[in-house]
Design a protein around this motif. Structure first.
Motif, PDB file in Angstrom:
ATOM      1  N   ILE A 112      14.507  65.128 -54.023  1.00  0.00           N
ATOM      2  CA  ILE A 112      15.531  63.988 -53.294  1.00  0.00           C
ATOM      3  C   ILE A 112      15.107  62.753 -54.210  1.00  0.00           C
ATOM      4  O   ILE A 112      16.633  62.383 -54.866  1.00  0.00           O
ATOM      5  N   SER A 113      14.258  62.749 -54.953  1.00  0.00           N
ATOM      6  CA  SER A 113      14.037  61.065 -55.591  1.00  0.00           C
ATOM      7  C   SER A 113      14.422  60.793 -56.868  1.00  0.00           C
ATOM      8  O   SER A 113      15.433  60.064 -57.265  1.00  0.00           O
ATOM      9  N   LEU A 114      14.792  62.104 -57.653  1.00  0.00           N
ATOM     10  CA  LEU A 114      14.745  62.456 -58.588  1.00  0.00           C
ATOM     11  C   LEU A 114      17.184  62.206 -58.752  1.00  0.00           C
ATOM     12  O   LEU A 114      17.542  61.471 -59.543  1.00  0.00           O
ATOM     13  N   ILE A 115      17.344  63.050 -58.011  1.00  0.00           N
ATOM     14  CA  ILE A 115      18.892  63.793 -57.841  1.00  0.00           C
ATOM     15  C   ILE A 115      19.405  61.986 -57.197  1.00  0.00           C
ATOM     16  O   ILE A 115      20.044  61.471 -57.828  1.00  0.00           O
ATOM     17  N   GLY A 116      18.840  61.247 -56.442  1.00  0.00           N
ATOM     18  CA  GLY A 116      18.437  59.847 -56.061  1.00  0.00           C
ATOM     19  C   GLY A 116      18.600  58.420 -57.037  1.00  0.00           C
ATOM     20  O   GLY A 116      20.565  58.429 -57.383  1.00  0.00           O
TER      21      GLY A 116
END
Length: 156
Positions: A89-93
């Protein structure tokens, strides 16, 4: 092999394969096999990291399911899956940027804080390091809008 490509691949090389690749990864995520889901989440994270803004069209297909993994995957056996979901999720963000990720960031941070406060995390719990790295990435993505979460990430 896919994760290796993701880590060492180039955005231009990946672009023509995004639709098919992410479609297959979505299928793997929908299995009820935890280890398969763990690998698929890791692969999605790698692809998003390389694809950057090219991931935007796929964002809405992945984020709800990844948040659901955080919300509903309880138990010790799911700690690694939850950690990998945090990472993904954080990498996508970071890949899609604040404008796209911003509306989901509050919900994600609340899930991370709930994880941190809800249960005693064992010292060997992989979620701890995943959570710290995810918070750092979300901070990078949100910039000054991350400020409300600082007391939870860095206690006063």
């Amino acid at each position: 092999p896919l994760i290796f490509f993701g880590e060492h691949g180039k955005k231009k090389t990946l672009r023509p394969y995004l639709q098919g690749l992410l479609g297959k990864l979505m299928q793997l995520l929908s299995t009820n096999q935890r280890r398969v889901q763990e690998q698929a989440v890791t692969a999605v994270a790698s692809v998003a990291d390389v694809a950057e803004q090219d991931f935007v069209p796929f964002y809405d297909a992945f984020i709800p399911g990844l948040k659901e993994l955080l919300r509903n995957s309880g138990g010790k056996e799911y700690r690694m899956l939850r950690g990998k979901a945090m990472e993904c999720i954080s990498l996508i963000g970071v890949a899609v940027g604040k404008d796209k990720f911003g509306p989901d960031a509050k919900d994600v941070m609340e899930l991370l804080i709930k994880t941190q406060q809800g249960a005693e995390l064992d010292t060997d719990d992989p979620q701890v390091s995943f959570m710290l790295q995810a918070c750092a990435r979300i901070c990078k993505c949100l910039g000054e809008h991350f400020q409300p979460y600082l007391p939870f990430v860095i206690p006063p």
